[in-house]
Design a protein around this motif. Structure first.
Motif, PDB file in Angstrom:
ATOM      1  N   PRO A 501       0.829  -1.209   0.000  1.00 40.89           N
ATOM      2  CA  PRO A 501       0.000   0.000   0.000  1.00 40.89           C
ATOM      3  C   PRO A 501       0.862   1.256   0.000  1.00 40.89           C
ATOM      4  O   PRO A 501       2.017   1.233   0.443  1.00 40.89           O
ATOM      5  CB  PRO A 501      -0.797  -0.123   1.309  1.00 40.89           C
ATOM      6  N   PRO A 502       0.322   2.356  -0.517  1.00 39.33           N
ATOM      7  CA  PRO A 502       1.094   3.614  -0.562  1.00 39.33           C
ATOM      8  C   PRO A 502       1.619   4.035   0.806  1.00 39.33           C
ATOM      9  O   PRO A 502       2.669   4.671   0.895  1.00 39.33           O
ATOM     10  CB  PRO A 502       0.089   4.628  -1.106  1.00 39.33           C
ATOM     11  N   SER A 503       0.908   3.674   1.864  1.00 38.24           N
ATOM     12  CA  SER A 503       1.341   4.094   3.205  1.00 38.24           C
ATOM     13  C   SER A 503       2.655   3.457   3.623  1.00 38.24           C
ATOM     14  O   SER A 503       3.302   3.917   4.566  1.00 38.24           O
ATOM     15  CB  SER A 503       0.258   3.740   4.233  1.00 38.24           C
ATOM     16  N   ASP A 504       3.090   2.389   2.932  1.00 35.85           N
ATOM     17  CA  ASP A 504       4.343   1.715   3.288  1.00 35.85           C
ATOM     18  C   ASP A 504       5.562   2.388   2.661  1.00 35.85           C
ATOM     19  O   ASP A 504       6.698   2.059   3.033  1.00 35.85           O
ATOM     20  CB  ASP A 504       4.306   0.251   2.832  1.00 35.85           C
ATOM     21  N   ARG A 505       5.354   3.270   1.720  1.00 33.58           N
ATOM     22  CA  ARG A 505       6.491   3.829   1.008  1.00 33.58           C
ATOM     23  C   ARG A 505       7.388   4.630   1.940  1.00 33.58           C
ATOM     24  O   ARG A 505       6.941   5.526   2.642  1.00 33.58           O
ATOM     25  CB  ARG A 505       6.021   4.702  -0.152  1.00 33.58           C
ATOM     26  N   GLY A 506       8.679   4.281   1.919  1.00 36.80           N
ATOM     27  CA  GLY A 506       9.651   4.967   2.755  1.00 36.80           C
ATOM     28  C   GLY A 506       9.688   4.490   4.195  1.00 36.80           C
ATOM     29  O   GLY A 506      10.556   4.916   4.962  1.00 36.80           O
ATOM     30  N   ARG A 507       8.762   3.599   4.578  1.00 36.55           N
ATOM     31  CA  ARG A 507       8.710   3.098   5.953  1.00 36.55           C
ATOM     32  C   ARG A 507       9.318   1.708   6.018  1.00 36.55           C
ATOM     33  O   ARG A 507       9.253   0.935   5.057  1.00 36.55           O
ATOM     34  CB  ARG A 507       7.262   3.031   6.447  1.00 36.55           C
ATOM     35  N   PRO A 508       9.915   1.340   7.168  1.00 35.42           N
ATOM     36  CA  PRO A 508      10.441  -0.018   7.298  1.00 35.42           C
ATOM     37  C   PRO A 508       9.302  -1.043   7.353  1.00 35.42           C
ATOM     38  O   PRO A 508       8.342  -0.881   8.113  1.00 35.42           O
ATOM     39  CB  PRO A 508      11.224   0.026   8.611  1.00 35.42           C
ATOM     40  N   VAL A 509       9.385  -2.067   6.532  1.00 35.54           N
ATOM     41  CA  VAL A 509       8.403  -3.148   6.497  1.00 35.54           C
ATOM     42  C   VAL A 509       9.157  -4.456   6.717  1.00 35.54           C
ATOM     43  O   VAL A 509      10.035  -4.809   5.922  1.00 35.54           O
ATOM     44  CB  VAL A 509       7.648  -3.196   5.155  1.00 35.54           C
ATOM     45  N   ARG A 510       8.821  -5.169   7.779  1.00 33.46           N
ATOM     46  CA  ARG A 510       9.515  -6.418   8.086  1.00 33.46           C
ATOM     47  C   ARG A 510       8.757  -7.580   7.461  1.00 33.46           C
ATOM     48  O   ARG A 510       7.565  -7.782   7.708  1.00 33.46           O
ATOM     49  CB  ARG A 510       9.627  -6.617   9.602  1.00 33.46           C
ATOM     50  N   LEU A 511       9.491  -8.343   6.630  1.00 38.24           N
ATOM     51  CA  LEU A 511       8.923  -9.505   5.947  1.00 38.24           C
ATOM     52  C   LEU A 511       9.627 -10.760   6.424  1.00 38.24           C
ATOM     53  O   LEU A 511      10.796 -10.730   6.820  1.00 38.24           O
ATOM     54  CB  LEU A 511       9.096  -9.371   4.431  1.00 38.24           C
ATOM     55  N   ILE A 512       8.908 -11.875   6.358  1.00 37.85           N
ATOM     56  CA  ILE A 512       9.495 -13.153   6.729  1.00 37.85           C
ATOM     57  C   ILE A 512       9.017 -14.211   5.740  1.00 37.85           C
ATOM     58  O   ILE A 512       7.849 -14.221   5.332  1.00 37.85           O
ATOM     59  CB  ILE A 512       9.128 -13.545   8.185  1.00 37.85           C
ATOM     60  N   THR A 513       9.943 -15.055   5.299  1.00 41.75           N
ATOM     61  CA  THR A 513       9.577 -16.168   4.426  1.00 41.75           C
ATOM     62  C   THR A 513       9.409 -17.417   5.273  1.00 41.75           C
ATOM     63  O   THR A 513      10.180 -17.672   6.197  1.00 41.75           O
ATOM     64  CB  THR A 513      10.646 -16.412   3.348  1.00 41.75           C
ATOM     65  N   ASP A 514       8.408 -18.168   4.917  1.00 40.79           N
ATOM     66  CA  ASP A 514       8.095 -19.390   5.665  1.00 40.79           C
ATOM     67  C   ASP A 514       7.787 -20.470   4.642  1.00 40.79           C
ATOM     68  O   ASP A 514       6.663 -20.555   4.137  1.00 40.79           O
ATOM     69  CB  ASP A 514       6.911 -19.148   6.595  1.00 40.79           C
ATOM     70  N   GLY A 515       8.783 -21.268   4.314  1.00 43.61           N
ATOM     71  CA  GLY A 515       8.580 -22.270   3.281  1.00 43.61           C
ATOM     72  C   GLY A 515       8.412 -21.585   1.943  1.00 43.61           C
ATOM     73  O   GLY A 515       9.320 -20.958   1.432  1.00 43.61           O
ATOM     74  N   GLY A 516       7.217 -21.658   1.380  1.00 40.99           N
ATOM     75  CA  GLY A 516       6.973 -21.066   0.077  1.00 40.99           C
ATOM     76  C   GLY A 516       6.142 -19.813   0.126  1.00 40.99           C
ATOM     77  O   GLY A 516       5.585 -19.414  -0.903  1.00 40.99           O
TER      78      GLY A 516
END
Length: 747
Positions: A501-516
């Protein structure tokens, strides 16, 4: 001769006119122009505001995507940390929503400390340090007013910038060449500091004030060639702009420095008093030589661009002297730096005072057999002319090596987050190889490397995030990664893209992969758009409608695009193509390839990764996607589509060869035409059904014959084809003998 006013894209701001060193080779204080004596010491706030407003105005009028500004002097650090921070914020505020600001500073480093470094990081001011090598070499010229050396202070500054917290803003080192210094000692001292880039500069000189050459006209070439050979032998651990510019210009690309090539300069200088001037090196020519009479308080940069001095530098080949225009390396050299051509009486209508040195250096770089893992065996050249699948696999392996090399370059350059790079290194293996085979990675890496080498902000540094996440998913490994999206999506090569979403631009977003799968640590939902596929038999390729890789082919033949994503960039909306129809037509075309062109089918299966749908065929000399991808228009029959597929893959193979070898220099088009047209003629002759023996087949043979005749003329020249180019030409000639040429025509 005529030239048109063009936009400036680089601005040098002289924020402080004095210096805390007394270097005896300085063009500001020790050459003909002494205007610094009447300049204010510091650029006032009102002058800064006026300058910033003029830059923003110029960027808006010319719709510039990026503007480069260099804070310079004198010594810019004499302005002080708070004032420098204020200037940076003024620039960013004025250019917000107008153009991306690439803000830089060149300093001697004497006043650099931890607080200043922290400010540089906060304000994203990429900073280069002037360092001439080892202690003896540096202190030969870069001394204080009392005669004491500055080596220790400069090295301390470099080490501060090299600390992990500050490394993202370390732009590299600037070294002025002195042939009295040992080139090995200079290179070793600079390399030991692990810079992301080194700029070697020839000392500013003219025919009236020539450089010191203890041993003759080749001294500077010999010095630079020694450095070039050592740099190659050590695997090119960092960028050296001068050498990379020679290689780029020799390959037909733009150089990364105004000292080489025929590209028009795009730089303007603003002095501390607000005067708009030409490049600083003109201070070596005469008193007042850089002056234009324009000022930021009274004139726009467009008005200044019409000054005869700026216009003269934009005449390209037409603006060079007769000796330069007839020189075989003029496309690379470009006459050298404009100021180095000056002689009393004839002005700038002369070759560079470094002409002999530049010629020798360019010839050496062009002929150098630089060590590379991205090469092919000689036999592969013959096999590639005939479409052999094993040779295409070797070509793919060489391309993979090249892409790994580009990633290593970008890592050393500090492009992308350290966490993403750490993940890439930890996940190295077959999964990473699969990701790197995506043509999107190649185009992004080329663009990022080129931008960095030119001293610009690399595009979409988040591409490293996408590579890391895609590799983790393919390896089915857990990975937690914080990204800072600058656009609405991030591409995971070979897999798809995350929509944010546009609100995420420039902000830290933490992602995690779990299998696939990919999750957000904050629990917010993740939108996922997989890359569609075309499948037939064992062949499974990406159907990259839209912008699933950067750098789509231009019109005509606009991709029939669907919802699209740049590699780490914004989505563009186009009508989505009929994937079902494309699947059916592609399967029919592949059936023809596998049946009538089996010698081509193995190569296509080995190297094809991506199909980009087009609404019309591309012209012969249009730009095309990198190896692994073809931009394809469906023909009126499966046979016609099969020939298009073969033709476009031939272009891709040729481009891959050009990535690794200088095949023919200015004669590259003739070699490419012969390579592609021969394959089309061969495919047409083998086509089943109504196309067999048709007028179209006859025309393809005549086209191929024209190309082969042009190739013969090229091969007869001793100045165009390289050894790899001659080998490929011989393979093309050998393959041509198998075709049923029209009566009376011979090959």
């Amino acid at each position: 001769m005529s030239a048109t006013a063009r936009s400036f894209q680089q601005f040098v701001l002289k924020v402080h006119s004095r210096c805390d060193l007394a270097c005896d080779h300085c063009y500001v204080y020790r050459h003909a122009d002494q205007s610094w004596r009447r300049r204010p010491r510091i650029m006032t706030q009102s002058t800064v505001r006026a300058t910033v407003a003029r830059i923003a105005e110029h960027a808006a009028v010319h719709q510039l995507k990026q503007v480069s500004v260099v804070l310079h002097g004198g010594e810019p650090l004499l302005m002080g940390r708070e004032r420098l921070q204020w200037v940076a914020r003024q620039l960013r505020g004025a250019l917000e929503g107008v153009a991306v600001l690439d803000l830089r500073m060149q300093t001697n480093g004497l006043l650099l400390d931890a607080e200043l470094c922290a400010m540089l990081v906060r304000e994203r001011i990429l900073t280069g340090v002037s360092l001439d090598g080892d202690r003896a070499s540096h202190d030969r010229h870069r001394v204080r007013a009392d005669g004491s050396g500055s080596y220790d202070a400069a090295v301390r500054a470099v080490r501060l910038l090299n600390e992990p917290a500050h490394r993202p803003v370390f732009a590299g080192l600037l070294c002025t060449v002195d042939v009295a210094n040992d080139p090995d000692a200079v290179y070793g001292a600079l390399a030991g500091l692990r810079p992301p880039r080194i700029d070697f500069l020839l000392p500013h000189a003219t025919w009236d004030r020539p450089p010191v050459r203890p041993h003759g006209t080749g001294d500077f070439a010999d010095w630079l060639i020694t450095v070039y050979e050592r740099w190659n032998a050590e695997g090119r651990p960092f960028s050296i702009r001068l050498f990379e510019s020679v290689e780029a210009a020799a390959a037909g690309d733009s150089t990364f420095t105004e000292a080489l090539g025929l590209a028009s300069p795009d730089l303007a200088v603003v002095e501390t008093d607000g005067a708009i001037e030409q490049a600083d090196w003109l201070k070596t020519v005469a008193q007042g030589a850089p002056e234009t009479g324009f000022h930021v308080l009274t004139s726009s940069f467009d008005e200044a661009a019409a000054h005869p001095g700026f216009q003269a530098g934009r005449l390209g080949l037409e603006g060079l002297c007769e000796q330069c225009r007839s020189c075989p390396v003029v496309q690379v050299c470009g006459g050298g730096l404009y100021g180095h051509r000056h002689r009393a009486g004839s002005g700038f209508d002369n070759p560079s005072v470094y002409c002999d040195d530049l010629f020798a250096l360019i010839r050496h770089v062009q002929s150098a057999n630089t060590p590379s893992r991205h090469g092919l065996a000689e036999a592969d050249f013959d096999a590639l002319a005939a479409g052999d699948g094993a040779a295409v696999r070797d070509l793919g392996a060489a391309q993979l090596s090249l892409r790994r090399s580009m990633l290593a370059y970008l890592h050393r350059a500090g492009v992308g987050s350290p966490a993403a790079w750490q993940a890439v290194f930890a996940l190295d293996g077959p999964a990473l190889d699969t990701v790197l085979e995506d043509p999107a990675v190649h185009t992004w890496a080329v663009n990022a490397c080129a931008a960095h080498a030119r001293g610009l902000v690399p595009p979409e540094a988040g591409g490293v995030d996408g590579i890391a996440l895609a590799t983790a998913l393919r390896a089915r490994r857990a990975l937690e990664l914080t990204i800072r999206p600058v656009t609405g999506s991030i591409l995971l090569p070979t897999l798809g893209r995350l929509l944010l979403p546009p609100s995420d631009r420039g902000r830290p977003v933490r992602l995690i992969t779990d299998g696939g799968r990919v999750h957000r640590v904050d629990g917010a939902s993740v939108q996922w758009q997989p890359i569609p596929r075309l499948e037939v038999d064992a062949l499974r390729v990406q159907f990259a409608y839209g912008d699933f890789y950067p750098g789509r082919p231009p019109q005509p033949g606009r991709p029939t695009t669907g919802e699209a994503a740049h590699f780490g960039g914004d989505a563009l909306q186009y009508p989505q193509p009929d994937t079902v129809t494309w699947q059916a037509h592609f399967a029919a075309a592949w059936s023809v390839v596998a049946g009538a062109h089996v010698h081509r089918a193995d190569g296509l299966a080995a190297g094809l990764r991506t199909v980009i749908p087009l609404e019309a065929d591309l012209p012969e000399d249009a730009s095309r996607p990198p190896f692994g991808a073809v931009a394809l228009h469906l023909g009126e029959s499966p046979e016609a589509s099969a020939i298009s597929l073969i033709r476009e893959f031939q272009y891709a193979k040729f481009a891959a060869l050009c990535d690794m070898y200088d095949l023919a220099g200015p004669g590259e088009a003739a070699l490419r035409h012969a390579y592609v047209r021969l394959a089309v003629a061969d495919a047409s002759c083998r086509a089943p059904g109504p196309d067999a023996g048709s007028a179209r087949t006859h025309a393809s043979l005549l086209n191929a014959l024209d190309a082969l005749n042009a190739l013969d003329a090229l091969a007869g020249s001793d100045r165009v084809l390289s050894d790899p180019g001659r080998r490929l030409a011989a393979g093309i000639r050998l393959a041509a003998r198998t075709l049923p040429w029209p009566a009376g025509d011979h090959v």
